[in-house]
Design an enzyme around this catalytic site. Structure first.
Site, mmCIF file in Angstrom:
data_model
loop_
_atom_site.group_PDB
_atom_site.id
_atom_site.type_symbol
_atom_site.label_atom_id
_atom_site.label_comp_id
_atom_site.label_asym_id
_atom_site.label_seq_id
_atom_site.Cartn_x
_atom_site.Cartn_y
_atom_site.Cartn_z
ATOM 1 N N CYS A 153 53.609 -0.078 41.565
ATOM 2 C CA CYS A 153 52.744 0.532 40.555
ATOM 3 C C CYS A 153 53.327 1.815 39.981
ATOM 4 C CB CYS A 153 51.368 0.814 41.155
ATOM 5 S SG CYS A 153 51.403 1.998 42.533
ATOM 6 N N GLU A 164 47.943 -7.344 41.765
ATOM 7 C CA GLU A 164 47.273 -6.059 41.927
ATOM 8 C C GLU A 164 48.183 -4.941 41.456
ATOM 9 O OE1 GLU A 164 46.295 -2.651 45.039
ATOM 10 O OE2 GLU A 164 48.166 -3.633 44.445
ATOM 11 N N ARG A 187 39.039 4.211 45.487
ATOM 12 C CA ARG A 187 40.407 3.808 45.128
ATOM 13 C C ARG A 187 40.347 2.702 44.074
ATOM 14 N NH1 ARG A 187 45.586 3.752 47.500
ATOM 15 N NH2 ARG A 187 46.796 1.863 47.142
#
Length: 427
Positions: free
Chosen positions: A70, A109, A153
């Site tokens: 990410c 994700e 989160r």
């Protein structure tokens, strides 16, 4: 069903999908230490760098899972995206794998900013490639605290299916309130090495005194408290602080109300807060916070002035405070995180998000005056039952900060896979 676990890390996808009765037939993880842990926990060793794996060597599978890196897309970084030299190519590699392997289902994700990165162009490219590969897609930003785990989160989940997603709906948030105490260890011996260092205790004691002294009949500050502005009057509204001639600037007060002095511009700048050491105009949002803090001081200086020397020995980040725990009069009844932007103290219903970049932001359990343990942080990712976890502060921080939350994967996976029969496609 048979699934593959790419960028496997600590195995959040593996833990969750195995609970649902599915079988992991392949995993890839570039970090040798995480490969070793994965093997200890799941009885087989992941392959290494995904760039060096041949698709024809991957077993047939029904579901491809990937929490691809990410950092290129995170607001906390440079947002280099697809052009990031280290990991920017991995999103393209995921697309290539999916296009060639054509698994019936995908679950991915990443950070929420992946949708907004580069003005939305990154997501438009990514989603278009998947749709051209034959997938119906859906996205949702999900946080563990909405599903029974006390951690704030937000993460982006992307699900896809070659036969459409008419059967799929996102898990409904649970109505049960959460509390950080649910994940804490009972064994006091597990907390021996987690005590706060003296300078952190000193800072928290100082801000605890501020909270206790704050008048009960006044609304608590909704904005971040920047104590460097208490007593300061250097100019910022119409001109940048360092755009003012040095001789003129020396007639003002800087950090914590200290008179600005010095022969050189550098010496004068050192008397200003770090965020004010600029020749460029201060952004409007920041200028608003500066004024709000100066007003806060003027309305409360009778008790702030005697308190202010407590902050003199502290570094700039410890002179900032976010009071996010209601009207409770004890900072020690909150969950605390030390951030570059200051001390953030919040209510006990959820811990702040675990981060991968630095060990300095490990959540602090105020009422026990200690950092969270490794096992407690693993529980925040629903990985607390793993037999083996990383060792060493840096390794733990990176692994848990990068981990995918197993509870969220389990809930989403149940919705995505429960109504479909496996029909593996050979890779």
């Amino acid at each position: 069903m048979r699934f593959v676990d790419l960028f496997a890390g600590l195995g959040g996808f593996h833990v969750a999908l195995e609970r649902l009765g599915h079988q992991c037939v392949f995993a890839a993880e570039i970090d040798p230490d995480l490969q070793k842990l994965y093997e200890w926990n799941f009885a087989f060793r992941p392959a290494g760098d995904i760039r060096e794996i041949r698709l024809q060597d991957i077993p047939a599978h029904d579901l491809l899972c990937a929490g691809f890196p990410c950092q290129p897309f995170s607001k906390a970084g440079r947002q280099a995206g697809l052009s990031c030299e280290k990991n920017g190519d991995l999103a393209r590699i995921v697309i290539d794998w999916i296009r060639k392997a054509r698994p019936p289902f995908i679950m991915l994700e990443n950070v929420p900013n992946f949708l907004r990165h580069d003005g939305g162009r990154t997501w438009r490219w990514f989603s278009q490639e998947l749709r051209h590969a034959g997938y119906s897609l859906d996205t949702q930003i999900v946080s563990p605290h909405d599903h029974g785990i006390p951690q704030l989160r937000d993460r982006l989940f992307i699900v896809g299916a070659r036969d459409g997603l008419d059967h799929f709906s996102w898990p409904e948030p649970c109505r049960r309130s959460t509390d950080v105490r649910e994940v804490l260890d009972d064994d006091a011996t597990a907390r021996v090495d987690l005590a706060l260092p003296p300078h952190i205790l000193e800072a928290l004691e100082a801000w605890g005194e501020f909270v206790r002294a704050y008048p009960v009949d006044r609304r608590k500050p909704w904005f971040p408290i920047w104590a460097a502005e208490f007593g300061a009057n250097y100019p910022f509204a119409t001109t940048a602080p360092l755009a003012v001639p040095v001789a003129t600037l020396k007639s003002f007060r800087g950090t914590l109300g200290v008179p600005i002095s010095g022969r050189s511009k550098a010496e004068v700048a050192a008397k200003l807060p770090p965020y004010a050491r600029t020749e460029r105009a201060i952004p409007e949002w920041k200028a608003r916070f500066l004024q709000l803090n100066r007003d806060l001081y003027e309305h409360n200086r009778s008790w702030i002035d005697p308190w202010l020397p407590r902050l003199q020995p502290l570094g700039p980040s410890l002179q900032k405070f976010e009071w996010n725990f209601g009207h409770e009069r004890s900072i020690w009844n909150s969950v605390i995180q030390l951030r570059g932007s200051g001390i953030r103290a919040r209510a006990t219903n959820a811990a702040p998000a675990l981060v991968a970049a630095t060990s300095s932001q490990i959540p602090i359990i105020g009422w026990e005056r200690r950092y969270m343990s490794v096992r407690e942080r693993a529980r925040l990712q629903d990985l607390g039952d793993l037999a083996h976890l990383p060792e060493g502060s840096g390794a733990v921080t990176r692994a848990l900060g990068n981990a995918v939350n197993a509870k969220l994967v389990e809930l989403i996976g149940r919705k995505l896979l429960s109504t479909r029969k496996p029909h593996s496609v050979a890779a």
